[in-house]
Design a protein around this motif. Structure first.
Motif, PDB file in Angstrom:
ATOM      1  N   GLN A 135      24.214  -0.183   5.203  1.00 16.52           N
ATOM      2  CA  GLN A 135      25.213  -0.343   4.149  1.00 16.52           C
ATOM      3  C   GLN A 135      26.484  -0.953   4.717  1.00 16.52           C
ATOM      4  OE1 GLN A 135      24.676   0.134   0.880  1.00 16.52           O
ATOM      5  NE2 GLN A 135      22.561   0.464   1.516  1.00 16.52           N
ATOM      6  N   THR A 136      26.730  -0.724   6.010  1.00 15.04           N
ATOM      7  CA  THR A 136      27.903  -1.320   6.631  1.00 15.04           C
ATOM      8  C   THR A 136      27.514  -2.332   7.697  1.00 15.04           C
ATOM      9  OG1 THR A 136      28.001   0.522   8.182  1.00 15.04           O
ATOM     10  CG2 THR A 136      29.363   0.678   6.216  1.00 15.04           C
ATOM     11  N   GLY A 137      26.421  -2.070   8.406  1.00 15.80           N
ATOM     12  CA  GLY A 137      26.051  -2.948   9.502  1.00 15.80           C
ATOM     13  C   GLY A 137      25.332  -4.207   9.066  1.00 15.80           C
ATOM     14  N   GLY A 138      24.524  -4.153   8.025  1.00  8.66           N
ATOM     15  CA  GLY A 138      23.798  -5.314   7.531  1.00  8.66           C
ATOM     16  C   GLY A 138      22.749  -5.797   8.521  1.00  8.66           C
ATOM     17  N   THR A 139      22.237  -7.009   8.270  1.00  8.08           N
ATOM     18  CA  THR A 139      21.218  -7.581   9.147  1.00  8.08           C
ATOM     19  C   THR A 139      21.823  -8.520  10.172  1.00  8.08           C
ATOM     20  OG1 THR A 139      20.887  -9.418   7.619  1.00  8.08           O
ATOM     21  CG2 THR A 139      19.469  -7.491   7.327  1.00  8.08           C
ATOM     22  N   GLY A 140      23.095  -8.862  10.034  1.00 11.85           N
ATOM     23  CA  GLY A 140      23.704  -9.801  10.962  1.00 11.85           C
ATOM     24  C   GLY A 140      23.311 -11.242  10.689  1.00 11.85           C
ATOM     25  N   LEU A 141      22.890 -11.538   9.445  1.00 15.80           N
ATOM     26  CA  LEU A 141      22.425 -12.892   9.133  1.00 15.80           C
ATOM     27  C   LEU A 141      23.285 -13.615   8.106  1.00 15.80           C
ATOM     28  CD1 LEU A 141      18.566 -12.312   9.007  1.00 15.80           C
ATOM     29  CD2 LEU A 141      19.802 -13.723  10.641  1.00 15.80           C
ATOM     30  N   GLY A 142      24.078 -12.884   7.316  1.00 12.81           N
ATOM     31  CA  GLY A 142      24.777 -13.490   6.186  1.00 12.81           C
ATOM     32  C   GLY A 142      25.622 -14.700   6.547  1.00 12.81           C
ATOM     33  N   ARG A 172       0.833  -1.207   0.000  1.00 10.12           N
ATOM     34  CA  ARG A 172       0.000   0.000   0.000  1.00 10.12           C
ATOM     35  C   ARG A 172       0.866   1.254   0.000  1.00 10.12           C
ATOM     36  NH1 ARG A 172      -3.272  -2.806   3.921  1.00 10.12           N
ATOM     37  NH2 ARG A 172      -2.348  -1.536   5.573  1.00 10.12           N
ATOM     38  N   ILE A 173       1.938   1.237   0.776  1.00  7.03           N
ATOM     39  CA  ILE A 173       2.840   2.395   0.817  1.00  7.03           C
ATOM     40  C   ILE A 173       3.475   2.620  -0.558  1.00  7.03           C
ATOM     41  CG2 ILE A 173       4.982   3.297   1.813  1.00  7.03           C
ATOM     42  CD1 ILE A 173       4.263   1.751   4.392  1.00  7.03           C
ATOM     43  N   ARG A 174       3.866   1.513  -1.204  1.00  7.35           N
ATOM     44  CA  ARG A 174       4.490   1.653  -2.523  1.00  7.35           C
ATOM     45  C   ARG A 174       3.506   2.264  -3.532  1.00  7.35           C
ATOM     46  NH1 ARG A 174       9.020   0.089  -4.571  1.00  7.35           N
ATOM     47  NH2 ARG A 174       9.588  -1.215  -2.794  1.00  7.35           N
ATOM     48  N   LEU A 175       2.252   1.859  -3.466  1.00  2.00           N
ATOM     49  CA  LEU A 175       1.238   2.428  -4.358  1.00  2.00           C
ATOM     50  C   LEU A 175       1.032   3.917  -4.087  1.00  2.00           C
ATOM     51  CD1 LEU A 175      -1.400  -0.463  -4.358  1.00  2.00           C
ATOM     52  CD2 LEU A 175       0.087   0.228  -6.252  1.00  2.00           C
ATOM     53  N   GLN A 176       1.013   4.306  -2.816  1.00  6.84           N
ATOM     54  CA  GLN A 176       0.855   5.714  -2.467  1.00  6.84           C
ATOM     55  C   GLN A 176       2.054   6.530  -2.936  1.00  6.84           C
ATOM     56  OE1 GLN A 176       0.249   5.406   1.737  1.00  6.84           O
ATOM     57  NE2 GLN A 176      -1.878   4.741   1.551  1.00  6.84           N
ATOM     58  N   LEU A 177       3.247   5.913  -2.850  1.00 10.09           N
ATOM     59  CA  LEU A 177       4.452   6.612  -3.311  1.00 10.09           C
ATOM     60  C   LEU A 177       4.394   6.891  -4.807  1.00 10.09           C
ATOM     61  CD1 LEU A 177       7.353   4.826  -1.389  1.00 10.09           C
ATOM     62  CD2 LEU A 177       6.792   7.258  -1.303  1.00 10.09           C
ATOM     63  N   ALA A 178       3.793   5.955  -5.547  1.00 12.32           N
ATOM     64  CA  ALA A 178       3.703   6.132  -6.997  1.00 12.32           C
ATOM     65  C   ALA A 178       2.904   7.374  -7.359  1.00 12.32           C
ATOM     66  CB  ALA A 178       3.082   4.898  -7.639  1.00 12.32           C
ATOM     67  N   LEU A 179       2.001   7.776  -6.457  1.00 11.57           N
ATOM     68  CA  LEU A 179       1.178   8.956  -6.711  1.00 11.57           C
ATOM     69  C   LEU A 179       1.864  10.255  -6.295  1.00 11.57           C
ATOM     70  CD1 LEU A 179      -2.240   7.535  -5.401  1.00 11.57           C
ATOM     71  CD2 LEU A 179      -1.412   7.623  -7.774  1.00 11.57           C
ATOM     72  N   MET A 180       2.968  10.140  -5.560  1.00 14.66           N
ATOM     73  CA  MET A 180       3.636  11.330  -5.034  1.00 14.66           C
ATOM     74  C   MET A 180       4.585  11.987  -6.029  1.00 14.66           C
ATOM     75  SD  MET A 180       4.462  10.131  -1.108  1.00 14.66           S
ATOM     76  CE  MET A 180       5.413  11.630  -0.790  1.00 14.66           C
ATOM     77  N   GLY A 181       4.972  11.211  -7.049  1.00 16.70           N
ATOM     78  CA  GLY A 181       5.918  11.783  -8.004  1.00 16.70           C
ATOM     79  C   GLY A 181       7.341  11.743  -7.467  1.00 16.70           C
ATOM     80  N   GLU A 182       8.254  12.372  -8.201  1.00 10.81           N
ATOM     81  CA  GLU A 182       9.677  12.353  -7.850  1.00 10.81           C
ATOM     82  C   GLU A 182      10.034  13.535  -6.969  1.00 10.81           C
ATOM     83  OE1 GLU A 182      12.093  10.130  -8.237  1.00 10.81           O
ATOM     84  OE2 GLU A 182      10.583   8.763  -9.043  1.00 10.81           O
ATOM     85  N   ILE A 236      11.542   8.109   1.246  1.00 10.38           N
ATOM     86  CA  ILE A 236      10.642   7.048   1.696  1.00 10.38           C
ATOM     87  C   ILE A 236      10.892   5.771   0.895  1.00 10.38           C
ATOM     88  CG2 ILE A 236       8.229   6.341   1.881  1.00 10.38           C
ATOM     89  CD1 ILE A 236       7.533   9.298   2.356  1.00 10.38           C
ATOM     90  N   ARG A 237      11.132   5.909  -0.409  1.00  4.55           N
ATOM     91  CA  ARG A 237      11.429   4.728  -1.225  1.00  4.55           C
ATOM     92  C   ARG A 237      12.691   4.031  -0.732  1.00  4.55           C
ATOM     93  NH1 ARG A 237       9.970   8.196  -5.584  1.00  4.55           N
ATOM     94  NH2 ARG A 237       7.919   7.646  -6.425  1.00  4.55           N
ATOM     95  N   ALA A 238      13.688   4.800  -0.353  1.00  2.88           N
ATOM     96  CA  ALA A 238      14.923   4.210   0.152  1.00  2.88           C
ATOM     97  C   ALA A 238      14.662   3.446   1.452  1.00  2.88           C
ATOM     98  CB  ALA A 238      15.980   5.296   0.374  1.00  2.88           C
ATOM     99  N   ASP A 239      13.859   4.048   2.347  1.00  5.05           N
ATOM    100  CA  ASP A 239      13.510   3.365   3.595  1.00  5.05           C
ATOM    101  C   ASP A 239      12.696   2.107   3.320  1.00  5.05           C
ATOM    102  OD1 ASP A 239      14.802   5.208   5.164  1.00  5.05           O
ATOM    103  OD2 ASP A 239      12.997   6.391   5.587  1.00  5.05           O
ATOM    104  N   LEU A 240      11.788   2.201   2.354  1.00  5.31           N
ATOM    105  CA  LEU A 240      10.944   1.061   2.011  1.00  5.31           C
ATOM    106  C   LEU A 240      11.795  -0.085   1.459  1.00  5.31           C
ATOM    107  CD1 LEU A 240       7.975   0.165   1.867  1.00  5.31           C
ATOM    108  CD2 LEU A 240       7.918   1.036  -0.466  1.00  5.31           C
ATOM    109  N   ALA A 241      12.726   0.233   0.581  1.00  6.58           N
ATOM    110  CA  ALA A 241      13.603  -0.795   0.017  1.00  6.58           C
ATOM    111  C   ALA A 241      14.427  -1.459   1.124  1.00  6.58           C
ATOM    112  CB  ALA A 241      14.526  -0.179  -1.037  1.00  6.58           C
ATOM    113  N   GLU A 242      14.878  -0.659   2.090  1.00  6.20           N
ATOM    114  CA  GLU A 242      15.649  -1.207   3.212  1.00  6.20           C
ATOM    115  C   GLU A 242      14.794  -2.159   4.031  1.00  6.20           C
ATOM    116  OE1 GLU A 242      17.516   0.590   7.296  1.00  6.20           O
ATOM    117  OE2 GLU A 242      17.902   1.686   5.442  1.00  6.20           O
ATOM    118  N   MET A 243      13.550  -1.760   4.299  1.00  2.00           N
ATOM    119  CA  MET A 243      12.648  -2.622   5.062  1.00  2.00           C
ATOM    120  C   MET A 243      12.391  -3.939   4.330  1.00  2.00           C
ATOM    121  SD  MET A 243       9.839   0.148   6.430  1.00  2.00           S
ATOM    122  CE  MET A 243       8.804  -1.140   7.144  1.00  2.00           C
ATOM    123  N   GLU A 244      12.186  -3.861   3.022  1.00  2.00           N
ATOM    124  CA  GLU A 244      11.916  -5.077   2.257  1.00  2.00           C
ATOM    125  C   GLU A 244      13.126  -5.995   2.247  1.00  2.00           C
ATOM    126  OE1 GLU A 244      10.630  -3.228  -1.380  1.00  2.00           O
ATOM    127  OE2 GLU A 244       8.518  -3.651  -0.937  1.00  2.00           O
TER     128      GLU A 244
END
Length: 259
Positions: free
Chosen positions: A219-226, A71-81, A88-96
């Motif tokens: 970018q440096t800390g990661g998830t600690g799972l690799g 739903r957040i991604r769809l709302q972002l599509a309406l916000m433009g660049e 928010i897209r960067a945060d969303l990609a990190e969460m995913e």
């Protein structure tokens, strides 16, 4: 007899203890074997319940967390660049990315069937793709004689190797990969020239969710799972993973797999 009873204790088949007879020590041993089998059965039942709970949790997280993200991604599509939208897209990609890593860890890798695999070709493809995608300086030292084709869970082994090489691309500028076959065992060694991991922290590096780099920047800390996932995959194949000092000055990761 008693030997047959000992053999049946750890089996999953229905177990009936041998009638208590003979010397007192044999009778006590027979009773203890029966009690041990009962405890094993209880442990198997608990394991089955935990496995079912794990499956339900993975299914719930996968669905219920991804739905609001969609739903957040769809709302972002309406916000433009806009600048806010990009942040928010960067945060969303990190969460995913984090959700994918956690779900992969929780889901486990044991259900993939083993298939005869050309491990040398797999390594060559991974390294070529790493060079192409990251422009990373990585060298492959092929074995003196071709590796045997042997059964592996292909996707999981590929992931294990990619996890280690991904760490090298994040923390180093150069890496070397070598492989050898000796005494029915294949050994993959990955060296890099990064900062490495101190000997006293290497056990922690294989534990899930432990980030040796304390920065909150993924970018440096990661998830600690690799490395934890890699270790689980190697152990799941009956192998062994070891961390050491690389001659290049960074981390050496040694993955041994039985053939």
């Amino acid at each position: 007899g008693l030997a047959e009873e000992v053999r049946r204790v750890g089996s999953t088949a229905a177990y009936e203890p041998v009638a208590a007879r003979g010397p007192a020590e044999f009778r006590r041993l027979s009773e203890e074997l029966a009690a041990t089998h009962h405890r094993l059965e209880e442990a198997r039942a608990r394991e089955a319940r935990l496995e079912e709970a794990r499956r339900e949790l993975v299914s719930w997280v996968s669905h219920d967390l991804r739905t609001p993200l969609t739903r957040i991604r769809l709302q972002l599509a309406l916000m433009g660049e806009t600048e806010d939208a990009r942040a928010i897209r960067a945060d969303l990609a990190e969460m995913e990315d984090m959700i994918d890593a956690y779900l992969s860890f929780a889901a486990g890798e044991g259900e993939e069937p083993s298939e005869d695999t050309d491990l040398q070709k797999m390594l060559e493809r991974i390294i070529a793709q790493t060079r192409q995608a990251h422009g990373f300086d990585i060298t492959f030292f092929a074995p003196s004689s071709a590796l045997p084709v042997f059964p592996l869970r292909r996707k999981t082994i590929r992931r294990a190797i990619e996890n280690v090489i991904s760490n090298a691309t994040a923390y180093a500028t150069r890496a070397e990969v070598s492989v050898r076959y000796r005494n029915d065992e294949v050994t993959i060694t990955i060296d890099d020239n990064g900062a490495g991991i101190p000997a006293e922290r290497r056990a922690d590096a294989l534990r899930p969710f432990v980030r040796l780099e304390t920065s909150r920047n993924r970018q440096t800390g990661g998830t600690g799972l690799g490395l934890s996932i890699t270790n689980d995959i190697i152990l799941g194949h009956g192998g062994e993973l070891t961390l050491a000092d690389a001659p290049m000055g960074g981390l050496r990761v040694i993955m041994k797999l039985p053939v």
